[in-house]
Scaffold this active site. Structure first.
Site, PDB file in Angstrom:
ATOM      1  N   ASN A   9      47.549 -41.236 -38.093  1.00  0.00           N
ATOM      2  CA  ASN A   9      46.901 -41.400 -39.658  1.00  0.00           C
ATOM      3  C   ASN A   9      46.780 -42.932 -40.266  1.00  0.00           C
ATOM      4  O   ASN A   9      48.161 -43.687 -40.539  1.00  0.00           O
ATOM      5  CB  ASN A   9      49.030 -40.255 -40.369  1.00  0.00           C
ATOM      6  CG  ASN A   9      48.098 -40.188 -41.758  1.00  0.00           C
ATOM      7  OD1 ASN A   9      47.622 -41.177 -42.001  1.00  0.00           O
ATOM      8  ND2 ASN A   9      49.886 -39.674 -42.581  1.00  0.00           N
ATOM      9  N   LYS A  11      46.888 -43.495 -43.096  1.00  0.00           N
ATOM     10  CA  LYS A  11      47.696 -43.689 -44.744  1.00  0.00           C
ATOM     11  C   LYS A  11      46.381 -44.731 -45.025  1.00  0.00           C
ATOM     12  O   LYS A  11      45.111 -44.700 -44.969  1.00  0.00           O
ATOM     13  CB  LYS A  11      48.848 -44.346 -44.427  1.00  0.00           C
ATOM     14  CG  LYS A  11      49.224 -43.155 -43.630  1.00  0.00           C
ATOM     15  CD  LYS A  11      50.908 -44.111 -44.327  1.00  0.00           C
ATOM     16  CE  LYS A  11      51.565 -42.659 -43.236  1.00  0.00           C
ATOM     17  NZ  LYS A  11      52.724 -43.151 -43.973  1.00  0.00           N
ATOM     18  N   HIS A  98      51.613 -33.674 -45.575  1.00  0.00           N
ATOM     19  CA  HIS A  98      51.771 -34.725 -45.505  1.00  0.00           C
ATOM     20  C   HIS A  98      52.896 -35.108 -46.278  1.00  0.00           C
ATOM     21  O   HIS A  98      53.211 -34.634 -47.523  1.00  0.00           O
ATOM     22  CB  HIS A  98      50.786 -35.873 -45.373  1.00  0.00           C
ATOM     23  CG  HIS A  98      52.033 -37.118 -44.773  1.00  0.00           C
ATOM     24  ND1 HIS A  98      52.709 -37.899 -45.510  1.00  0.00           N
ATOM     25  CD2 HIS A  98      51.698 -37.491 -43.523  1.00  0.00           C
ATOM     26  CE1 HIS A  98      53.543 -39.364 -44.318  1.00  0.00           C
ATOM     27  NE2 HIS A  98      52.875 -38.983 -43.295  1.00  0.00           N
ATOM     28  N   GLU A 100      54.325 -37.371 -47.516  1.00  0.00           N
ATOM     29  CA  GLU A 100      54.092 -38.494 -49.231  1.00  0.00           C
ATOM     30  C   GLU A 100      53.180 -37.568 -50.103  1.00  0.00           C
ATOM     31  O   GLU A 100      52.979 -37.407 -51.647  1.00  0.00           O
ATOM     32  CB  GLU A 100      52.851 -39.501 -47.926  1.00  0.00           C
ATOM     33  CG  GLU A 100      53.947 -40.620 -48.035  1.00  0.00           C
ATOM     34  CD  GLU A 100      53.455 -41.265 -46.696  1.00  0.00           C
ATOM     35  OE1 GLU A 100      51.934 -41.080 -46.134  1.00  0.00           O
ATOM     36  OE2 GLU A 100      53.794 -41.829 -45.860  1.00  0.00           O
ATOM     37  N   GLU A 170      57.244 -33.953 -38.976  1.00  0.00           N
ATOM     38  CA  GLU A 170      57.700 -35.204 -39.184  1.00  0.00           C
ATOM     39  C   GLU A 170      58.771 -35.038 -40.229  1.00  0.00           C
ATOM     40  O   GLU A 170      59.217 -34.782 -41.232  1.00  0.00           O
ATOM     41  CB  GLU A 170      56.760 -35.870 -40.294  1.00  0.00           C
ATOM     42  CG  GLU A 170      55.603 -35.717 -39.443  1.00  0.00           C
ATOM     43  CD  GLU A 170      54.534 -36.623 -39.618  1.00  0.00           C
ATOM     44  OE1 GLU A 170      54.184 -36.982 -38.775  1.00  0.00           O
ATOM     45  OE2 GLU A 170      54.301 -36.828 -41.223  1.00  0.00           O
ATOM     46  N   GLY A 176      58.219 -43.392 -41.270  1.00  0.00           N
ATOM     47  CA  GLY A 176      58.277 -45.305 -41.671  1.00  0.00           C
ATOM     48  C   GLY A 176      59.081 -45.769 -41.831  1.00  0.00           C
ATOM     49  O   GLY A 176      59.713 -46.945 -41.828  1.00  0.00           O
ATOM     50  N   SER A 216      58.205 -42.526 -36.831  1.00  0.00           N
ATOM     51  CA  SER A 216      58.259 -43.891 -36.204  1.00  0.00           C
ATOM     52  C   SER A 216      58.276 -43.473 -34.602  1.00  0.00           C
ATOM     53  O   SER A 216      58.792 -44.390 -34.059  1.00  0.00           O
ATOM     54  CB  SER A 216      59.547 -44.332 -36.359  1.00  0.00           C
ATOM     55  OG  SER A 216      59.547 -44.753 -37.926  1.00  0.00           O
TER      56      SER A 216
HETATM   57  C1  PEP Z   1      53.755 -40.125 -40.548  1.00  0.00           C
HETATM   58  O1  PEP Z   1      52.864 -41.016 -41.537  1.00  0.00           O
HETATM   59  O2  PEP Z   1      52.781 -39.313 -40.580  1.00  0.00           O
HETATM   60  C2  PEP Z   1      53.883 -40.940 -39.876  1.00  0.00           C
HETATM   61  C3  PEP Z   1      54.644 -40.633 -38.720  1.00  0.00           C
HETATM   62  O3  PEP Z   1      55.310 -42.349 -39.863  1.00  0.00           O
HETATM   63  P1  PEP Z   1      55.266 -43.578 -38.753  1.00  0.00           P
HETATM   64  O4  PEP Z   1      54.811 -43.643 -37.167  1.00  0.00           O
HETATM   65  O5  PEP Z   1      55.170 -45.006 -39.615  1.00  0.00           O
HETATM   66  O6  PEP Z   1      56.777 -42.650 -39.171  1.00  0.00           O
END
Ligand code: PEP
Length: 253
Positions: A9, A11, A98, A100, A170, A176, A216
């Site tokens: 992703n 973003k 997601h 966000e 997630e 993040g 992460s």
């Molecule tokens: C994500 O944005 O779906 C995500 C898992 O980000 P990160 O891997 O940076 O935690």
């Protein structure tokens, strides 16, 4: 056997030339092939969907995906892109729900359900995201929150449609932040989500659906996570922006 999927992703990162360079580096890193039964999806900003798709060309292991689609089919919705438009441009995957989108753009469970329905109607595979914030994990009510998200968004689907959905668990506290769920925490939640699918659709269908872990994921922790029996790959944010790191994660599948 259900597929292992490593989805990046990106973003709202990268310029067009950087996006092209990253895609090319990933492609050349994959020239020797992906691990068996594994595919990878690059979920890029909307502006880069077609250039990245063109660079990728026709392969059966690397795909492009969108990061969102509209809760409407067409019309006066400035700034939005519909699932029908994505499908017409041959974009095969879209991330929906997601965290966000949920926290910053008002995507409620109801909106997410509509987006999932529209993606499936258009023939696109939704990557449906669910997961609990930190305070819910600390309160110990994470399973009931994820259950409510899953019930609201996908458990109304019929058996043939649910098989087309990819689920990404997630935990918001791990996105993040550098904090990763332990492989056991991931496995427990993935098994719980699969048990919800099992109750509604039966074992064969529940066993056929890929459930990805996101939060992460890095090359250094991916192997341990992906070894868990119900973890079928990852949705990767930050680490998908560096080719070497992302390729390292793919090799752990
Ligand atoms: C994500 O944005 O779906 C995500 C898992 O980000 P990160 O891997 O940076 O935690």
């Amino acid at each position: 056997m259900r597929k292992k999927i490593i989805a990046g992703n990106w973003k709202m990162n990268k310029t067009l030339s950087e996006a092209r360079a990253l895609c090319t580096e990933i492609q050349s890193g994959l020239a020797g092939g992906l691990p068996e039964n594994t595919i990878s999806i690059l979920c890029v900003p909307g502006l880069y969907l077609l250039p990245v798709k063109e660079l990728i060309g026709n392969t059966s292991s690397l795909f492009v995906g969108a990061q969102n689609s509209a809760a409407f089919t067409d019309g006066a919705f400035t700034g939005e892109t519909s699932a029908t438009q994505l499908a017409a441009a041959s974009i095969p995957y879209v991330i929906i729900g997601h965290s966000e989108r949920r926290s910053l753009f008002g995507d409620t469970d109801e909106v997410i359900k509509t987006k999932i329905d529209l993606a499936l109607e258009a023939g696109i595979t939704p990557i449906f995201c669910c997961g609990e914030p930190k305070e819910i994990r600390e309160a110990g009510t994470h399973e009931s929150l994820v259950k409510s998200q899953v019930e609201a968004a996908i458990l109304h689907l019929d058996a043939s449609s649910i098989k087309k959905v990819v689920i990404a668990y997630e935990p918001v506290w791990a996105i993040g932040t550098g904090l990763t769920a332990s492989s056991q925490q991931a496995q427990d939640m993935h098994a719980f989500i699969r048990s919800l699918l099992l109750k509604v659709y039966g074992k064969e269908t529940a066993d056929s659906i890929s459930i990805l872990y996101g939060g992460s994921v890095k090359a250094s922790n991916a192997k341990e996570l992906f070894e868990m029996p119900d973890v079928d790959g990852g949705l990767v944010g930050g680490a998908s922006l560096q080719a070497a790191e992302f390729l390292g994660i793919i090799q752990c599948a």
